[in-house]
Design a protein around this motif. Structure first.
Motif, PDB file in Angstrom:
ATOM      1  N   ALA A  34      -5.097   9.430   1.438  1.00 34.69           N
ATOM      2  CA  ALA A  34      -3.971  10.380   1.466  1.00 34.69           C
ATOM      3  C   ALA A  34      -2.689   9.683   1.035  1.00 34.69           C
ATOM      4  CB  ALA A  34      -3.823  10.985   2.855  1.00 34.69           C
ATOM      5  N   ARG A  35      -2.489   8.448   1.492  1.00 33.77           N
ATOM      6  CA  ARG A  35      -1.325   7.657   1.088  1.00 33.77           C
ATOM      7  C   ARG A  35      -1.321   7.462  -0.426  1.00 33.77           C
ATOM      8  NH1 ARG A  35      -2.765   3.810   4.471  1.00 33.77           N
ATOM      9  NH2 ARG A  35      -2.240   4.633   6.463  1.00 33.77           N
ATOM     10  N   GLU A  36      -2.500   7.175  -0.984  1.00 32.74           N
ATOM     11  CA  GLU A  36      -2.613   6.974  -2.432  1.00 32.74           C
ATOM     12  C   GLU A  36      -2.272   8.250  -3.195  1.00 32.74           C
ATOM     13  OE1 GLU A  36      -6.671   5.787  -2.908  1.00 32.74           O
ATOM     14  OE2 GLU A  36      -6.351   3.820  -1.987  1.00 32.74           O
ATOM     15  N   CYS A  75      -1.236  19.170  -1.304  1.00 32.51           N
ATOM     16  CA  CYS A  75      -2.406  19.267  -0.424  1.00 32.51           C
ATOM     17  C   CYS A  75      -3.697  19.197  -1.237  1.00 32.51           C
ATOM     18  CB  CYS A  75      -2.352  20.548   0.398  1.00 32.51           C
ATOM     19  SG  CYS A  75      -1.043  20.538   1.642  1.00 32.51           S
ATOM     20  N   ALA A  76      -3.718  19.827  -2.396  1.00 28.03           N
ATOM     21  CA  ALA A  76      -4.903  19.773  -3.254  1.00 28.03           C
ATOM     22  C   ALA A  76      -5.167  18.342  -3.723  1.00 28.03           C
ATOM     23  CB  ALA A  76      -4.742  20.709  -4.446  1.00 28.03           C
ATOM     24  N   ALA A  77      -4.097  17.616  -4.070  1.00 25.05           N
ATOM     25  CA  ALA A  77      -4.254  16.224  -4.504  1.00 25.05           C
ATOM     26  C   ALA A  77      -4.802  15.358  -3.368  1.00 25.05           C
ATOM     27  CB  ALA A  77      -2.923  15.673  -4.995  1.00 25.05           C
ATOM     28  N   VAL A  78      -4.322  15.611  -2.149  1.00 24.97           N
ATOM     29  CA  VAL A  78      -4.808  14.864  -0.988  1.00 24.97           C
ATOM     30  C   VAL A  78      -6.282  15.178  -0.748  1.00 24.97           C
ATOM     31  CG1 VAL A  78      -4.617  14.611   1.515  1.00 24.97           C
ATOM     32  CG2 VAL A  78      -2.561  14.574   0.107  1.00 24.97           C
ATOM     33  N   ARG A  79      -6.639  16.450  -0.767  1.00 22.78           N
ATOM     34  CA  ARG A  79      -8.049  16.836  -0.550  1.00 22.78           C
ATOM     35  C   ARG A  79      -8.975  16.138  -1.549  1.00 22.78           C
ATOM     36  NH1 ARG A  79      -5.750  22.045   0.215  1.00 22.78           N
ATOM     37  NH2 ARG A  79      -5.929  22.640   2.392  1.00 22.78           N
TER      38      ARG A  79
END
Length: 122
Positions: A34-36, A75-79
């Motif tokens: 998620a950090r990335e 949120c999509a990028a994190v998922r």
């Protein structure tokens, strides 16, 4: 002269044992992913909790995001990143990554923002 002892039959690698990765380790992988995926705010570290059943991980990530911004895209990028990294690092399927947005930070609420109106978004 002694006769050589016969060697025991070789056990295939898949039958030698099992590997179990602790839930907390998978949670650390998810939080790092998620950090990335995000350019996190100073002090705003994503937190992840994970439930693992067999080789399937269900992940919940808590985030603090900037506002205004495209929250859905973040949120999509994190998922996507969390699912990819957990699969790569822990060889687990991730059918679900739930996102909790804990806080929204605007220029007025960000630490170190200029003095003025104290607005908090909740």
């Amino acid at each position: 002269m002694s006769t050589p002892r016969p060697l025991p039959p070789r056990v295939p690698p898949a039958e030698r044992g099992a590997l179990r990765i602790a839930d907390r380790v998978v949670a650390k992988i998810a939080a790092q992913a998620a950090r990335e995926a995000l350019d996190t705010l100073p002090g705003a570290v994503p937190h992840a909790t994970v439930t693992v059943h067999h080789d399937i991980a269900r992940v919940r990530v808590s985030l603090e995001l900037d506002y205004p911004s495209d929250l859905a895209a973040q949120c999509a990028a994190v998922r996507e990143q969390v699912a990819r990294r957990v699969q790569q690092c822990a060889a687990m399927a991730v059918p679900e990554v739930a996102i909790d947005i804990e806080h929204l930070h605007s220029a007025h609420t960000r630490p170190g923002a200029p003095a003025g109106r104290d607005r908090r978004l909740r």
